[in-house]
Design a protein around this motif. Sequence first.
Motif, PDB file in Angstrom:
ATOM      1  N   PRO A   1       8.517  -1.007   4.564  1.00  0.00           N
ATOM      2  CA  PRO A   1       8.379  -1.619   3.247  1.00  0.00           C
ATOM      3  C   PRO A   1       6.982  -2.145   2.924  1.00  0.00           C
ATOM      4  CG  PRO A   1      10.475  -2.249   4.217  1.00  0.00           C
ATOM      5  CD  PRO A   1       9.716  -1.500   5.278  1.00  0.00           C
ATOM      6  N   GLU A   2       6.351  -2.861   3.837  1.00  0.00           N
ATOM      7  CA  GLU A   2       5.042  -3.424   3.541  1.00  0.00           C
ATOM      8  C   GLU A   2       4.002  -2.331   3.358  1.00  0.00           C
ATOM      9  OE1 GLU A   2       1.970  -5.921   2.625  1.00  0.00           O
ATOM     10  OE2 GLU A   2       4.132  -6.244   2.587  1.00  0.00           O
ATOM     11  N   LEU A   3       4.085  -1.284   4.174  1.00  0.00           N
ATOM     12  CA  LEU A   3       3.149  -0.178   4.024  1.00  0.00           C
ATOM     13  C   LEU A   3       3.423   0.573   2.717  1.00  0.00           C
ATOM     14  CD1 LEU A   3       0.801   1.419   5.122  1.00  0.00           C
ATOM     15  CD2 LEU A   3       2.401   2.745   6.540  1.00  0.00           C
ATOM     16  N   ALA A   4       4.689   0.695   2.354  1.00  0.00           N
ATOM     17  CA  ALA A   4       5.032   1.342   1.078  1.00  0.00           C
ATOM     18  C   ALA A   4       4.413   0.567  -0.093  1.00  0.00           C
ATOM     19  CB  ALA A   4       6.542   1.420   0.914  1.00  0.00           C
ATOM     20  N   ARG A   5       4.467  -0.763  -0.018  1.00  0.00           N
ATOM     21  CA  ARG A   5       3.861  -1.569  -1.069  1.00  0.00           C
ATOM     22  C   ARG A   5       2.354  -1.324  -1.139  1.00  0.00           C
ATOM     23  NH1 ARG A   5       0.827  -5.434  -2.005  1.00  0.00           N
ATOM     24  NH2 ARG A   5       0.442  -5.809   0.200  1.00  0.00           N
ATOM     25  N   GLN A   6       1.711  -1.260   0.017  1.00  0.00           N
ATOM     26  CA  GLN A   6       0.268  -1.020   0.051  1.00  0.00           C
ATOM     27  C   GLN A   6      -0.090   0.365  -0.476  1.00  0.00           C
ATOM     28  OE1 GLN A   6      -0.854  -1.694   4.142  1.00  0.00           O
ATOM     29  NE2 GLN A   6      -0.172  -3.836   4.118  1.00  0.00           N
ATOM     30  N   GLN A   7       0.674   1.368  -0.049  1.00  0.00           N
ATOM     31  CA  GLN A   7       0.384   2.738  -0.470  1.00  0.00           C
ATOM     32  C   GLN A   7       0.727   2.952  -1.942  1.00  0.00           C
ATOM     33  OE1 GLN A   7      -1.529   3.723   1.707  1.00  0.00           O
ATOM     34  NE2 GLN A   7      -0.595   5.023   3.274  1.00  0.00           N
ATOM     35  N   GLY A   8       1.806   2.322  -2.392  1.00  0.00           N
ATOM     36  CA  GLY A   8       2.149   2.412  -3.809  1.00  0.00           C
ATOM     37  C   GLY A   8       1.048   1.830  -4.684  1.00  0.00           C
ATOM     38  N   GLU A   9       0.498   0.698  -4.267  1.00  0.00           N
ATOM     39  CA  GLU A   9      -0.595   0.080  -5.012  1.00  0.00           C
ATOM     40  C   GLU A   9      -1.827   0.981  -5.024  1.00  0.00           C
ATOM     41  OE1 GLU A   9      -2.775  -4.246  -5.295  1.00  0.00           O
ATOM     42  OE2 GLU A   9      -2.149  -3.556  -3.317  1.00  0.00           O
ATOM     43  N   LYS A  10      -2.138   1.558  -3.875  1.00  0.00           N
ATOM     44  CA  LYS A  10      -3.305   2.437  -3.786  1.00  0.00           C
ATOM     45  C   LYS A  10      -3.160   3.631  -4.726  1.00  0.00           C
ATOM     46  CE  LYS A  10      -6.213   4.909  -0.451  1.00  0.00           C
ATOM     47  NZ  LYS A  10      -6.436   5.230   0.980  1.00  0.00           N
ATOM     48  N   LEU A  11      -1.993   4.245  -4.719  1.00  0.00           N
ATOM     49  CA  LEU A  11      -1.753   5.384  -5.593  1.00  0.00           C
ATOM     50  C   LEU A  11      -1.868   4.979  -7.067  1.00  0.00           C
ATOM     51  CD1 LEU A  11       1.241   6.943  -3.645  1.00  0.00           C
ATOM     52  CD2 LEU A  11      -0.917   8.111  -4.113  1.00  0.00           C
ATOM     53  N   ALA A  12      -1.248   3.867  -7.418  1.00  0.00           N
ATOM     54  CA  ALA A  12      -1.268   3.421  -8.813  1.00  0.00           C
ATOM     55  C   ALA A  12      -2.683   3.131  -9.284  1.00  0.00           C
ATOM     56  CB  ALA A  12      -0.388   2.192  -8.974  1.00  0.00           C
ATOM     57  N   LEU A  13      -3.465   2.462  -8.455  1.00  0.00           N
ATOM     58  CA  LEU A  13      -4.829   2.117  -8.840  1.00  0.00           C
ATOM     59  C   LEU A  13      -5.722   3.349  -8.963  1.00  0.00           C
ATOM     60  CD1 LEU A  13      -5.417  -1.132  -6.753  1.00  0.00           C
ATOM     61  CD2 LEU A  13      -4.882  -0.925  -9.186  1.00  0.00           C
TER      62      LEU A  13
END
Length: 401
Positions: A87-99
Amino acid sequence: MRITRRALLISASGAVLAGSMAGAGGAAAAGKEPLKIGVPTALTGPYSQLGDEAKRAIDFAVDEANAAGGIDGRKVEVRYLDTEARPELARQQGEKLALEGYNILTGTIASGEGLAMGPMLARWNALYVSTINKANDITGKQCQPRMFRVNRPDNSDAAVIQPWLATRKETKWAIVAADIAWGRDSGASFKHAAAATGKTIVSENYTAFGSNDYAATIQKVMDSGAEAMWVALAGRDAMTFAKQAKQFGLFDKVVTGGVSFTTDGTVKVLGDIVKGIYSIINYSGTLDTPGNKKFVADWVKKYPGTSPTNFQGETYIGMQVIFQAVKKAGSVKPADVAKAMAGGTFETILGTQLMRKEDHQLVGPNYFGQVAEHDGVLRPVISMTIAADIATPKPDGSCKL
């Protein structure tokens, strides 16, 4: 992995960037902002097989769309980042993709990942469409204005389990589930269905995600006096448990059923080890609808010798919904797409389906069956269909959008 008409860039950060190079797709990009889809998914770890399945379905949908001229005249681009189903890595990767502009997110595997990203979507200016996450909270008490789900949640699976349980003579049941958000949710749903049909849970076990040793759990089930067992394990966890359960003779002692346990992908690997096991079947390539027949035929043409798995079928439906919402919105801005998605109807491979405005859950049917031979191939075979209005329980009021 086959690479067809596709350029792949794999970096040390674990990213995969893909874009169709077909002439039609290139022409679609002219004059309109492309549709950029970000996929934070499990490319390594216990759920890597599921991530690979989701990736193949997304690649298929993107290639198909670009070959037809894009979506609303827009080229479709996709980028993948590995979450390891954490979950925490998903949050980080999701943010990276969105940005980076890939702010239409989908294809994540574990429910905890979707729940971790949900509260961040507005801040990221992103939208997330679940195609595999099952936890009820995604369209329940932790729902978000920019979070949607096209796949069957745990309460939909419970609607399938209960009528089946009513036909079983076994009264003492064991539960074996992953100690993550989905596993806990699935276990609770099964307990509810068991209580409603007069069954008793005599052994309840939540195992560590990514476990390599299930001996203690298997022994506990065998010592409990259970006559039957319900399993909520997926990916590598499911395969490891099944192999060890067979070795210890557990499947010979208890009737076994499960969810995400004996999927098309795991059955292909496990073979006769899981023959006869009962299963919720959220999607099957054998479903007899015009849209699904075409999808399967096109899939086999692109990937000879294969048939779309349950996770691939569900993920493809997610892509259909995204594409149609973008076209309806006339925009790739997440806020516009979310507005077009909520309360809309969508043409899917399983027919016309409604995305409920109240909780952002796509209303669809669900299925139950058993691992058996079908056209000479061992796979989950549907024996019971639950209609959409029953298989998708009404909103419970916990979602406050």
